[in-house]
Design a protein around this motif. Sequence first.
Motif, PDB file in Angstrom:
ATOM      1  N   CYS A   1      65.090  35.637  46.478  1.00 56.05           N
ATOM      2  CA  CYS A   1      64.436  35.127  45.258  1.00 56.05           C
ATOM      3  C   CYS A   1      64.512  33.606  45.201  1.00 56.05           C
ATOM      4  O   CYS A   1      63.529  32.942  44.847  1.00 56.05           O
ATOM      5  CB  CYS A   1      65.070  35.736  44.015  1.00 56.05           C
ATOM      6  SG  CYS A   1      64.657  37.473  43.776  1.00 56.05           S
ATOM      7  N   LEU A   2      65.669  33.036  45.543  1.00 57.94           N
ATOM      8  CA  LEU A   2      65.805  31.574  45.532  1.00 57.94           C
ATOM      9  C   LEU A   2      64.873  30.918  46.553  1.00 57.94           C
ATOM     10  O   LEU A   2      64.256  29.889  46.266  1.00 57.94           O
ATOM     11  CB  LEU A   2      67.255  31.179  45.803  1.00 57.94           C
ATOM     12  CG  LEU A   2      68.231  31.427  44.660  1.00 57.94           C
ATOM     13  CD1 LEU A   2      69.656  31.122  45.098  1.00 57.94           C
ATOM     14  CD2 LEU A   2      67.859  30.591  43.445  1.00 57.94           C
ATOM     15  N   ILE A   3      64.769  31.496  47.724  1.00 66.33           N
ATOM     16  CA  ILE A   3      63.859  30.956  48.747  1.00 66.33           C
ATOM     17  C   ILE A   3      62.415  31.010  48.262  1.00 66.33           C
ATOM     18  O   ILE A   3      61.657  30.036  48.394  1.00 66.33           O
ATOM     19  CB  ILE A   3      64.040  31.720  50.076  1.00 66.33           C
ATOM     20  CG1 ILE A   3      65.400  31.388  50.691  1.00 66.33           C
ATOM     21  CG2 ILE A   3      62.915  31.396  51.056  1.00 66.33           C
ATOM     22  CD1 ILE A   3      65.783  32.253  51.869  1.00 66.33           C
TER      23      ILE A   3
ATOM     24  N   SER B   1      57.556  26.615  44.151  1.00 67.00           N
ATOM     25  CA  SER B   1      57.690  25.310  43.490  1.00 67.00           C
ATOM     26  C   SER B   1      57.128  24.194  44.360  1.00 67.00           C
ATOM     27  O   SER B   1      56.436  23.294  43.860  1.00 67.00           O
ATOM     28  CB  SER B   1      59.157  25.029  43.163  1.00 67.00           C
ATOM     29  OG  SER B   1      59.636  25.976  42.258  1.00 67.00           O
ATOM     30  N   ALA B   2      57.431  24.235  45.653  1.00 63.19           N
ATOM     31  CA  ALA B   2      56.913  23.211  46.571  1.00 63.19           C
ATOM     32  C   ALA B   2      55.386  23.259  46.638  1.00 63.19           C
ATOM     33  O   ALA B   2      54.715  22.214  46.604  1.00 63.19           O
ATOM     34  CB  ALA B   2      57.520  23.397  47.958  1.00 63.19           C
TER      35      ALA B   2
ATOM     36  N   LEU C   1      50.143  21.056  45.372  1.00 62.19           N
ATOM     37  CA  LEU C   1      48.777  21.272  44.868  1.00 62.19           C
ATOM     38  C   LEU C   1      48.501  20.426  43.629  1.00 62.19           C
ATOM     39  O   LEU C   1      47.386  19.917  43.452  1.00 62.19           O
ATOM     40  CB  LEU C   1      48.548  22.751  44.575  1.00 62.19           C
ATOM     41  CG  LEU C   1      48.485  23.663  45.804  1.00 62.19           C
ATOM     42  CD1 LEU C   1      48.407  25.121  45.377  1.00 62.19           C
ATOM     43  CD2 LEU C   1      47.303  23.307  46.680  1.00 62.19           C
ATOM     44  N   THR C   2      49.497  20.244  42.773  1.00 62.23           N
ATOM     45  CA  THR C   2      49.318  19.385  41.601  1.00 62.23           C
ATOM     46  C   THR C   2      49.038  17.956  42.020  1.00 62.23           C
ATOM     47  O   THR C   2      48.113  17.313  41.509  1.00 62.23           O
ATOM     48  CB  THR C   2      50.588  19.433  40.716  1.00 62.23           C
ATOM     49  OG1 THR C   2      50.804  20.768  40.301  1.00 62.23           O
ATOM     50  CG2 THR C   2      50.437  18.540  39.490  1.00 62.23           C
ATOM     51  N   LYS C   3      49.822  17.446  42.974  1.00 64.76           N
ATOM     52  CA  LYS C   3      49.608  16.069  43.481  1.00 64.76           C
ATOM     53  C   LYS C   3      48.221  15.967  44.137  1.00 64.76           C
ATOM     54  O   LYS C   3      47.532  14.955  43.972  1.00 64.76           O
ATOM     55  CB  LYS C   3      50.693  15.676  44.478  1.00 64.76           C
ATOM     56  CG  LYS C   3      52.042  15.480  43.846  1.00 64.76           C
ATOM     57  CD  LYS C   3      52.003  14.318  42.863  1.00 64.76           C
ATOM     58  CE  LYS C   3      53.380  14.099  42.281  1.00 64.76           C
ATOM     59  NZ  LYS C   3      53.385  13.045  41.260  1.00 64.76           N
ATOM     60  N   GLY C   4      47.819  16.991  44.887  1.00 69.69           N
ATOM     61  CA  GLY C   4      46.508  16.966  45.545  1.00 69.69           C
ATOM     62  C   GLY C   4      45.363  16.962  44.545  1.00 69.69           C
ATOM     63  O   GLY C   4      44.403  16.192  44.701  1.00 69.69           O
ATOM     64  N   VAL C   5      45.444  17.774  43.515  1.00 75.79           N
ATOM     65  CA  VAL C   5      44.376  17.821  42.509  1.00 75.79           C
ATOM     66  C   VAL C   5      44.330  16.513  41.744  1.00 75.79           C
ATOM     67  O   VAL C   5      43.226  15.975  41.475  1.00 75.79           O
ATOM     68  CB  VAL C   5      44.611  19.030  41.543  1.00 75.79           C
ATOM     69  CG1 VAL C   5      43.729  18.921  40.322  1.00 75.79           C
ATOM     70  CG2 VAL C   5      44.359  20.328  42.260  1.00 75.79           C
ATOM     71  N   LEU C   6      45.467  15.959  41.392  1.00 72.36           N
ATOM     72  CA  LEU C   6      45.472  14.680  40.695  1.00 72.36           C
ATOM     73  C   LEU C   6      44.935  13.548  41.576  1.00 72.36           C
ATOM     74  O   LEU C   6      44.298  12.626  41.074  1.00 72.36           O
ATOM     75  CB  LEU C   6      46.887  14.337  40.193  1.00 72.36           C
ATOM     76  CG  LEU C   6      47.377  15.214  39.033  1.00 72.36           C
ATOM     77  CD1 LEU C   6      48.837  14.855  38.701  1.00 72.36           C
ATOM     78  CD2 LEU C   6      46.500  15.041  37.822  1.00 72.36           C
TER      79      LEU C   6
END
Length: 93
Positions: free
Chosen positions: A69-71, A77-78, A83-88
């Motif tokens: 689960c942690l992995i 999260s990564a 993807l957030t950085k790419g869309v922005l």
Amino acid sequence: MDTTDQVRTVAIDTRGEAAAQPGKPSGEKKAKRTSPALFYRQAVGELRKVIWPTRKDLINYTIVVLGFCLIMVGIVSALDFALTKGVLAVFGS
């Protein structure tokens, strides 16, 4: 009577009748329902067949599941961050 003979007898007694063909009336009566007492005996019989894990096995399985689960949380999260950085970067903010 041997336990396996009892199980076979119970299994034979609780089998349902073959289903009638669709659209054709069936002259046979409905299959007999299983009584709560018989259901309970069968459930207890099945639970006796279960191989329960030892305390050590249970701890090991728990550690493996929590580690997995942690992995997965790390991977998701990564990807979310990337993807957030790419869309922005493409659409700006």
